[in-house]
Write a protein that holds these residues in place. Structure first.
Motif, PDB file in Angstrom:
ATOM      1  N   ILE A 170       0.819  -1.216   0.000  1.00  0.00           N
ATOM      2  CA  ILE A 170       0.000   0.000   0.000  1.00  0.00           C
ATOM      3  C   ILE A 170       0.851   1.264   0.000  1.00  0.00           C
ATOM      4  O   ILE A 170       0.308   2.365   0.057  1.00  0.00           O
ATOM      5  N   GLU A 171       2.179   1.104  -0.035  1.00  0.00           N
ATOM      6  CA  GLU A 171       3.053   2.275  -0.112  1.00  0.00           C
ATOM      7  C   GLU A 171       4.192   2.021  -1.084  1.00  0.00           C
ATOM      8  O   GLU A 171       4.496   0.878  -1.415  1.00  0.00           O
ATOM      9  N   ASP A 172       4.809   3.110  -1.551  1.00  0.00           N
ATOM     10  CA  ASP A 172       5.948   2.999  -2.461  1.00  0.00           C
ATOM     11  C   ASP A 172       7.061   2.198  -1.812  1.00  0.00           C
ATOM     12  O   ASP A 172       7.256   2.257  -0.587  1.00  0.00           O
ATOM     13  N   VAL A 173       7.813   1.459  -2.631  1.00  0.00           N
ATOM     14  CA  VAL A 173       9.037   0.794  -2.184  1.00  0.00           C
ATOM     15  C   VAL A 173      10.146   1.154  -3.162  1.00  0.00           C
ATOM     16  O   VAL A 173       9.912   1.311  -4.360  1.00  0.00           O
ATOM     17  N   GLN A 174      11.362   1.306  -2.635  1.00  0.00           N
ATOM     18  CA  GLN A 174      12.513   1.613  -3.474  1.00  0.00           C
ATOM     19  C   GLN A 174      13.515   0.481  -3.384  1.00  0.00           C
ATOM     20  O   GLN A 174      13.821  -0.016  -2.295  1.00  0.00           O
ATOM     21  N   LEU A 175      14.048   0.082  -4.535  1.00  0.00           N
ATOM     22  CA  LEU A 175      15.104  -0.921  -4.589  1.00  0.00           C
ATOM     23  C   LEU A 175      16.425  -0.208  -4.340  1.00  0.00           C
ATOM     24  O   LEU A 175      16.807   0.678  -5.103  1.00  0.00           O
ATOM     25  N   VAL A 226      24.904  -1.406  -5.732  1.00  0.00           N
ATOM     26  CA  VAL A 226      23.824  -0.447  -5.604  1.00  0.00           C
ATOM     27  C   VAL A 226      22.864  -0.595  -6.782  1.00  0.00           C
ATOM     28  O   VAL A 226      23.291  -0.660  -7.933  1.00  0.00           O
ATOM     29  N   GLY A 227      21.573  -0.673  -6.486  1.00  0.00           N
ATOM     30  CA  GLY A 227      20.547  -0.696  -7.523  1.00  0.00           C
ATOM     31  C   GLY A 227      20.682  -1.843  -8.495  1.00  0.00           C
ATOM     32  O   GLY A 227      21.356  -2.842  -8.241  1.00  0.00           O
ATOM     33  N   VAL A 228      20.012  -1.679  -9.635  1.00  0.00           N
ATOM     34  CA  VAL A 228      20.069  -2.638 -10.740  1.00  0.00           C
ATOM     35  C   VAL A 228      20.168  -1.842 -12.033  1.00  0.00           C
ATOM     36  O   VAL A 228      19.525  -0.809 -12.175  1.00  0.00           O
ATOM     37  N   GLN A 249      17.956   2.899  -9.118  1.00  0.00           N
ATOM     38  CA  GLN A 249      17.383   2.536  -7.823  1.00  0.00           C
ATOM     39  C   GLN A 249      15.896   2.906  -7.899  1.00  0.00           C
ATOM     40  O   GLN A 249      15.465   3.908  -7.337  1.00  0.00           O
ATOM     41  N   PRO A 250      15.127   2.097  -8.609  1.00  0.00           N
ATOM     42  CA  PRO A 250      13.749   2.468  -8.900  1.00  0.00           C
ATOM     43  C   PRO A 250      12.846   2.497  -7.676  1.00  0.00           C
ATOM     44  O   PRO A 250      13.011   1.701  -6.743  1.00  0.00           O
ATOM     45  N   SER A 271      10.695   0.846   2.237  1.00  0.00           N
ATOM     46  CA  SER A 271       9.334   1.351   2.046  1.00  0.00           C
ATOM     47  C   SER A 271       9.310   2.852   2.276  1.00  0.00           C
ATOM     48  O   SER A 271      10.227   3.430   2.873  1.00  0.00           O
ATOM     49  N   ALA A 272       8.235   3.491   1.817  1.00  0.00           N
ATOM     50  CA  ALA A 272       8.081   4.938   1.986  1.00  0.00           C
ATOM     51  C   ALA A 272       8.083   5.333   3.458  1.00  0.00           C
ATOM     52  O   ALA A 272       8.505   6.432   3.808  1.00  0.00           O
ATOM     53  N   SER A 273       7.651   4.418   4.336  1.00  0.00           N
ATOM     54  CA  SER A 273       7.630   4.715   5.772  1.00  0.00           C
ATOM     55  C   SER A 273       8.978   4.452   6.447  1.00  0.00           C
ATOM     56  O   SER A 273       9.119   4.634   7.650  1.00  0.00           O
TER      57      SER A 273
END
Length: 131
Positions: free
Chosen positions: A46-51, A71-73, A77-78, A109-111
């Motif tokens: 229910i919230e954005d997540v960042q890789l 770092v990232g892919v 880092q979407p 997560s965004a939180s």
């Protein structure tokens, strides 16, 4: 030929992987076998997540292990919104015609909750090797 192998779910992230043997870039006589893998990461939460980062554990048929982390892919880092997915393609080179890959993505997560989204083991196999 593409092989759809695995789907894994960690927290609110679903990961699926499809692989392909790249015959035109492989040189079997030099023990060079090239595979691409396409990963789709779907945010079921229910919230954005960042890789944030990735970790890969790659084992060839001789039990030789390569570990890849960073770092990232593919230079990104979407951030993935709820109900959305992020797909990318990358590759690996092995000294044997078959192997296994597994790993995880460190996500945030965004939180502010940080978690590892597991990528279950999947096989790297030439199409003619499957019966």
């Amino acid at each position: 030929m593409s092989n759809d192998f695995n789907v894994g779910v960690s927290n609110t992230v679903q990961i699926s992987v499809a692989t392909r043997y790249i015959e035109e870039q492989s040189l079997p006589e030099q023990h060079k076998y090239v595979y691409s893998y396409t990963v789709s990461i779907f945010n079921q939460g229910i919230e954005d997540v960042q890789l944030l980062s990735r970790y890969w554990h790659i084992t060839d048929a001789n039990d030789k292990v390569q570990e890849v982390q960073g770092v990232g892919v593919v230079g990104e880092q979407p951030t993935i919104a709820p109900g959305e997915d992020y797909t990318y393609t990358s590759g690996t080179v092995m000294a044997t015609p078959t192997g296994l890959m597994k790993g995880y993505y460190t996500m945030k997560s965004a939180s502010g909750l940080q978690f590892d989204a597991e990528i279950p083991v999947f096989a790297l196999v030439q199409p003619h090797a499957l019966h």
